[in-house]
Scaffold this active site. Structure first.
Site, PDB file in Angstrom:
ATOM      1  N   LYS A 110       0.835  -1.194   0.000  1.00 40.45           N
ATOM      2  CA  LYS A 110       0.000   0.000   0.000  1.00 40.45           C
ATOM      3  C   LYS A 110       0.874   1.250   0.000  1.00 40.45           C
ATOM      4  O   LYS A 110       1.835   1.358   0.783  1.00 40.45           O
ATOM      5  CB  LYS A 110      -0.924   0.011   1.223  1.00 40.45           C
ATOM      6  CG  LYS A 110      -1.975  -1.084   1.193  1.00 40.45           C
ATOM      7  CD  LYS A 110      -3.016  -0.838   0.114  1.00 40.45           C
ATOM      8  CE  LYS A 110      -4.128  -1.863   0.168  1.00 40.45           C
ATOM      9  NZ  LYS A 110      -5.186  -1.597  -0.816  1.00 40.45           N
ATOM     10  N   GLU A 166      -1.455  -0.470  -9.001  1.00 42.79           N
ATOM     11  CA  GLU A 166      -2.918  -0.561  -8.937  1.00 42.79           C
ATOM     12  C   GLU A 166      -3.543   0.789  -8.605  1.00 42.79           C
ATOM     13  O   GLU A 166      -3.181   1.419  -7.608  1.00 42.79           O
ATOM     14  CB  GLU A 166      -3.289  -1.606  -7.878  1.00 42.79           C
ATOM     15  CG  GLU A 166      -4.762  -1.903  -7.739  1.00 42.79           C
ATOM     16  CD  GLU A 166      -5.007  -3.027  -6.749  1.00 42.79           C
ATOM     17  OE1 GLU A 166      -6.071  -2.991  -6.093  1.00 42.79           O
ATOM     18  OE2 GLU A 166      -4.161  -3.930  -6.610  1.00 42.79           O
ATOM     19  N   LYS A 218     -13.362  -7.566  -7.488  1.00 36.63           N
ATOM     20  CA  LYS A 218     -13.812  -8.120  -6.218  1.00 36.63           C
ATOM     21  C   LYS A 218     -15.243  -8.617  -6.388  1.00 36.63           C
ATOM     22  O   LYS A 218     -16.069  -7.949  -7.025  1.00 36.63           O
ATOM     23  CB  LYS A 218     -13.738  -7.059  -5.121  1.00 36.63           C
ATOM     24  CG  LYS A 218     -12.321  -6.533  -4.862  1.00 36.63           C
ATOM     25  CD  LYS A 218     -12.342  -5.378  -3.875  1.00 36.63           C
ATOM     26  CE  LYS A 218     -10.943  -4.970  -3.438  1.00 36.63           C
ATOM     27  NZ  LYS A 218     -10.140  -4.387  -4.532  1.00 36.63           N
TER      28      LYS A 218
END
Length: 336
Positions: A110, A166, A218
């Site tokens: 992250k 991403e 997802k």
């Protein structure tokens, strides 16, 4: 999408609300709440993030109902390669966090956390590369940069041999601009779309505009397994299946989705169960040697009772189900 809805009363009668403590702060939260639904084919999960309004959360409910009331598709593989997920921790905590993962061959890091600097991101990625020189690394900015910052950051971070970046910026056109500017600088780093897929009314626009090289998808935010399989087939982009910080119930649905994809070229983001300090079962869905098994998960009543958040939060979730159900019953899921 075709989804046969049970009655709202039946869903609520067979639902349980839980609050799971987390090992580290992730996506700004230290506890994860979810509503679990027991149905004729197993358990489903509804855990749209708390800030999501019904127009967005209704697809999450559709996914939970699908899991509880429809069988999973026939699996094409019995286990799923998964990445470890490293929150935006200081560089000196990287080793401790990643020790919680079993054999991390792929690590998602992250970056672009609010209040942190690019120097901190670089240090985090550098330390991860030092500790895991053979691992495949990818970064996830969760739309945290603007376009100039993203281009600068990814130019610096690309030196660590990243697999892809991403969602560095918000939106589909933003992704396309970042990708174009990186290519103009001779940087071939792949760009992955995540929020641009699940938050847009037309996920396939990512493919049509050439905004990304692959899609991170997802099960919950897109309405369930069948909805994602349809999108993946039409988009003709490589797909990475990821978790929405699910309990093991939601992870089971996501693993079933990954197992049904014709091709799975990248490790999936389905090892987030290690971020939870407690889960809804004594046999949580965790990876072994970097692979997650494909199986249903049965919550245990003693766990559900221990994780009960109390009457006020339970009432909040039940009301949320009712508001989302109203949209589903009205046939509004395609507009959610």
């Amino acid at each position: 999408m075709s989804l046969q809805l049970p009655s709202l009363e039946e869903i609520l009668e067979n639902s349980h609300v839980v609050r799971l403590p987390m090992r580290v702060k992730f996506r700004g939260v230290t506890e994860r709440e979810a509503l679990l639904i027991k149905g004729p084919t197993g358990w489903g999960e509804f855990s749209a993030f708390l800030e999501y309004e019904p127009a967005e959360a209704c697809k999450w409910l559709a996914a939970g109902i699908e899991a509880a009331y429809q069988p999973f598709p026939k699996p094409l593989r019995s286990s799923i390669p998964v990445n470890a997920t490293l929150p935006a921790v200081p560089a000196d905590q990287v080793g401790r966090v990643l020790e919680n993962y079993d054999a991390p061959h792929t690590i998602k890091i992250k970056v672009a956390e609010k209040g942190q600097s690019l120097a901190e991101d670089v240090a985090r990625v550098a330390e991860t590369r030092r500790l895991y020189p053979q691992a495949a690394l990818r970064v996830d900015a969760n739309m945290g940069w603007d376009i100039p910052t993203a281009v600068e950051a990814l130019e610096r971070l690309s030196g660590f041999d990243l697999q892809y970046a991403e969602q560095p910026v918000p939106g589909i056109t933003g992704l396309a601009q970042v990708r174009e500017q990186l290519r103009a600088r001779g940087i071939g780093l792949k760009i992955a779309a995540d929020e641009a897929v699940r938050k847009h009314t037309d996920p396939l626009e990512v493919s049509r505009l050439g905004a990304a090289d692959l899609m991170v998808i997802k099960a919950q935010p897109l309405g369930g397994i069948q909805a994602v399989l349809d999108i993946a087939k039409q988009a003709q982009l490589d797909v990475v299946v990821s978790s929405a910080l699910d309990t093991s119930v939601g992870l089971a649905q996501a693993a079933a989705l990954a197992s049904a994809l014709p091709e799975l070229p990248y490790a999936c983001g389905l090892s987030t169960g290690t971020l939870l300090a407690q889960d809804v079962t004594g046999q949580p869905l965790l990876a072994a040697a970097g692979y997650l098994p494909v199986r249903r998960v049965e919550p245990e009543m003693d766990h559900l009772k221990r994780l009960d958040p109390g009457e006020q939060r339970t009432a909040w979730w039940r009301e949320r189900v009712a508001r989302c159900y109203e949209l589903l019953a009205a046939g509004a899921i395609e507009r959610c």
